[in-house]
Design a protein around this motif. Structure first.
Motif, mmCIF file in Angstrom:
data_model
loop_
_atom_site.group_PDB
_atom_site.id
_atom_site.type_symbol
_atom_site.label_atom_id
_atom_site.label_comp_id
_atom_site.label_asym_id
_atom_site.label_seq_id
_atom_site.Cartn_x
_atom_site.Cartn_y
_atom_site.Cartn_z
ATOM 1 N N SER A 55 0.832 -1.210 0.000
ATOM 2 C CA SER A 55 0.000 0.000 0.000
ATOM 3 C C SER A 55 0.862 1.254 0.000
ATOM 4 O O SER A 55 0.547 2.239 -0.661
ATOM 5 C CB SER A 55 -0.927 0.022 1.216
ATOM 6 N N GLN B 106 -7.190 0.606 -0.165
ATOM 7 C CA GLN B 106 -7.506 -0.593 0.608
ATOM 8 C C GLN B 106 -8.624 -0.296 1.597
ATOM 9 O O GLN B 106 -9.552 -1.080 1.744
ATOM 10 C CB GLN B 106 -6.242 -1.029 1.354
ATOM 11 N N ASP C 195 -6.152 -1.701 -4.643
ATOM 12 C CA ASP C 195 -5.506 -2.212 -3.435
ATOM 13 C C ASP C 195 -6.503 -3.089 -2.673
ATOM 14 O O ASP C 195 -7.389 -2.587 -1.989
ATOM 15 C CB ASP C 195 -5.019 -1.039 -2.565
ATOM 16 N N GLU C 196 -6.382 -4.371 -2.833
ATOM 17 C CA GLU C 196 -7.268 -5.362 -2.214
ATOM 18 C C GLU C 196 -8.741 -5.090 -2.446
ATOM 19 O O GLU C 196 -9.522 -5.021 -1.495
ATOM 20 C CB GLU C 196 -6.983 -5.457 -0.723
HETATM 21 MG MG LIG Z 1 -2.024 -2.710 2.301
#
Ligand SMILES: [Mg+2]
Ligand SMILES: Nc1ncnc2c1ncn2[C@@H]1O[C@H](COP(=O)(O)OP(=O)(O)OP(=O)(O)O)[C@@H](O)[C@H]1O
Length: 505
Positions: free
Chosen positions: A45, A89, A168-169
């Motif tokens: 991240s 995220q 991000d995820e």
């Molecule tokens: Mg992360």
């Protein structure tokens, strides 16, 4: 030179007490889906926040080169101007605004400075359709579950028409069906020439969708490989620095007597009190048993368990028995006093107080233990917190670090740790390993095994079928608020669960 659309060269980034990135090199080819993998805290991240201008030029060392030209972003707007969009995220939507307002936040269609609401909602629908989100764009985001919120985030990023899209995820909060939709969206973007950087802890997804994979470990680049020249096991080994032989260490252990029983339980929608979210559900759990609860997003699983825990705003009725005694639970505090604990799915909303430090968050649900006649026993608090940080391998510079400075996965470990400290009889876990890397998942499963041996009853809601199949002694499948299937560990399969979850029998 023209081989890469993006090069990040020798990136180093330090936070007080941590070197998050150490001379990282990262190269991405135009039009590819490039997966970025690594354990919790590896620096994924942080690298993407540098690329998207969240950490501006001057706060890191190294260079960002896009299409052969060095870029120095001062903020998110300047990276967006260079064609980069990020889906963070942690969800960043404004809860009090509508879906449409969020999609166009700061970017509203207007005429002479007056927002054209008609156009805003009309165009929102277009972007929502692209992510197959079939809801009213005037719905407040606060009323959406995390899965739908994630889809709104993606719609918002798409509306910026980026050349490089960072995710991000994005799949951490999605069910299997929604993940399929996401994979379709990614394929469409790729066909349209968009370059995607994709972060996920789900190795199978990466092998399904990515062209290339880069692995980070402890802030350093381990390798970049074309996906067809590596294997799942090799990627995992590069991430954790060792071989993991068994991803689900379930133990066979004799279960004890029924400790928890729910009879004829019903829950109603707080926004529409006529509507039943949970319809006459009955089940029981034994000491030392792991009961998995499967189902699609919106099936009512979270509503059922959080209502039983006293933390759901909608009306409910039904009976709850602990050790054969009927109990009345009106609030989470009643639940805790009756030996229940609940790890929630949305750690930002219910799980953690982000501005507090690690120690305070860990001991929050258990203050009674440390507080004798109004005085807090600081030593005991420190002792217990240290123990949890060690057993869960929570990666934090100190117990005094604020939890919003921890990586996403380490925040989730703090939520789990907080409830372990209350030594519950019945532990409810809602998506307990969401956003957690393979190594840390293994640690959480091992802890579930420990608790099982001690006779704790565990109820695990999960949308990850491998986890449900791998860890549960028994599985209930919920479909539209009703139980539509029950399987013992040995008789369950992915197909049977999916069939029951989609209403079949
Ligand atoms: Mg992360
Ligand atoms: N704002 C911050 N202040 C201090 N330390 C930070 C901050 N942000 C990240 N870190 C630290 O930098 C390291 C890398 O964190 P990062 O969030 O990039 O990890 P990650 O690979 O994204 O992990 P995860 O899979 O858990 O999301 C971690 O040790 C983290 O604690």
């Amino acid at each position: 030179m023209g081989d890469y659309i993006l090069e990040m060269r020798n990136i180093t980034k330090e936070f007080p007490g941590v070197r998050a990135l150490n001379n990282v090199n990262f190269k991405v080819r135009p039009g590819e889906i490039h997966a970025l993998c690594g354990e919790n805290g590896a620096g994924k991240s942080t690298l993407m926040k540098i690329l998207s201008g969240v950490y501006p030029y001057g706060t890191y060392d190294g260079a960002i080169i896009i299409n052969g030209e060095e870029q120095r972003f001062n903020n998110i707007a300047s990276s967006e101007a260079a064609g980069i969009a990020i889906i963070n995220q942690e969800l960043t939507l404004v809860k009090q605004l509508t879906v449409g307002e969020n999609i166009f936040l700061g970017n509203e269609p207007n005429k002479h400075g007056v927002i054209n609401w008609h156009q805003l909602y009309y165009e929102s629908k277009k972007w929502m359709a692209a992510v197959k989100l079939d809801i009213n764009p005037q719905t407040k985001v606060a009323n959406l579950g995390v899965g739908h919120q994630q889809m709104v985030e993606i719609a918002k990023a798409l509306s910026k028409k980026a050349k490089i899209l960072i995710l991000d995820e994005p799949s951490a909060a999605l069910t299997e069906n929604e993940v399929d939709t996401l994979m379709d969206i990614l394929r469409t973007l790729k066909n349209n020439g968009v370059t995607c950087i994709y972060i996920s802890h789900k190795i199978n997804e990466i092998f399904e969708i990515a062209d290339t994979v880069t692995v980070l470990r402890d802030g350093e680049t381990i390798a970049t490989k074309p996906i067809d020249q590596t294997t799942e096991n090799e990627v995992i080994a590069m991430m954790v620095g060792r071989e993991l032989s068994n991803r689900f260490p379930r133990i066979n252990h004799e279960t004890g007597e029924v400790i928890f029983e729910v009879k004829n339980y019903n829950v109603f929608d707080p926004d529409n009190p006529q509507r039943k979210l949970v319809d006459n559900v009955s089940f029981s759990v034994r000491r030392g048993e792991i009961l998995g609860i499967a189902g699609l997003m919106g099936a009512g699983r979270t509503e059922l368990m959080s209502s039983i825990f006293g933390g759901f705003p909608g009306e409910s009725y039904g009976e709850v028995y602990i050790n054969g005694q009927k109990v009345e639970i009106k609030s989470p505090l009643d639940a805790i006093n009756n030996g229940l604990a609940m790890v929630t799915e949305d750690r930002k909303r219910y799980g953690l107080v982000l501005i507090h430090d690690v120690k305070k968050n860990l001991t929050l649900a258990n203050l009674k233990k440390y507080c004798k006649s109004g005085v807090i026993n600081a030593n005991e608090e420190i002792h217990d917190s240290e123990k949890i940080v060690n057993t869960l391998s929570i990666k934090t510079p100190s117990l005094e670090t604020k939890v919003n400075n921890l990586s996403g996965g380490n925040q989730q470990k703090v939520v789990v740790g907080k409830w372990l400290l209350t030594q519950p009889l019945i532990l409810i876990m809602d998506e307990p390993t969401r956003g957690i890397d393979v190594g840390a998942k293994y640690e959480i499963y091992s802890i579930m095994n420990e608790l099982k041996k001690q006779g704790v009853a565990i109820i695990m809601i999960s949308s990850e079928l491998p986890e449900i199949l791998g860890m549960s002694d028994r599985i209930l499948v919920i479909h539209e608020g009703k139980i539509n299937g029950e399987f013992k560990h040995d008789e369950a399969s992915q197909e049977k669960i999916m069939l029951a979850a989609t209403g079949g029998n």
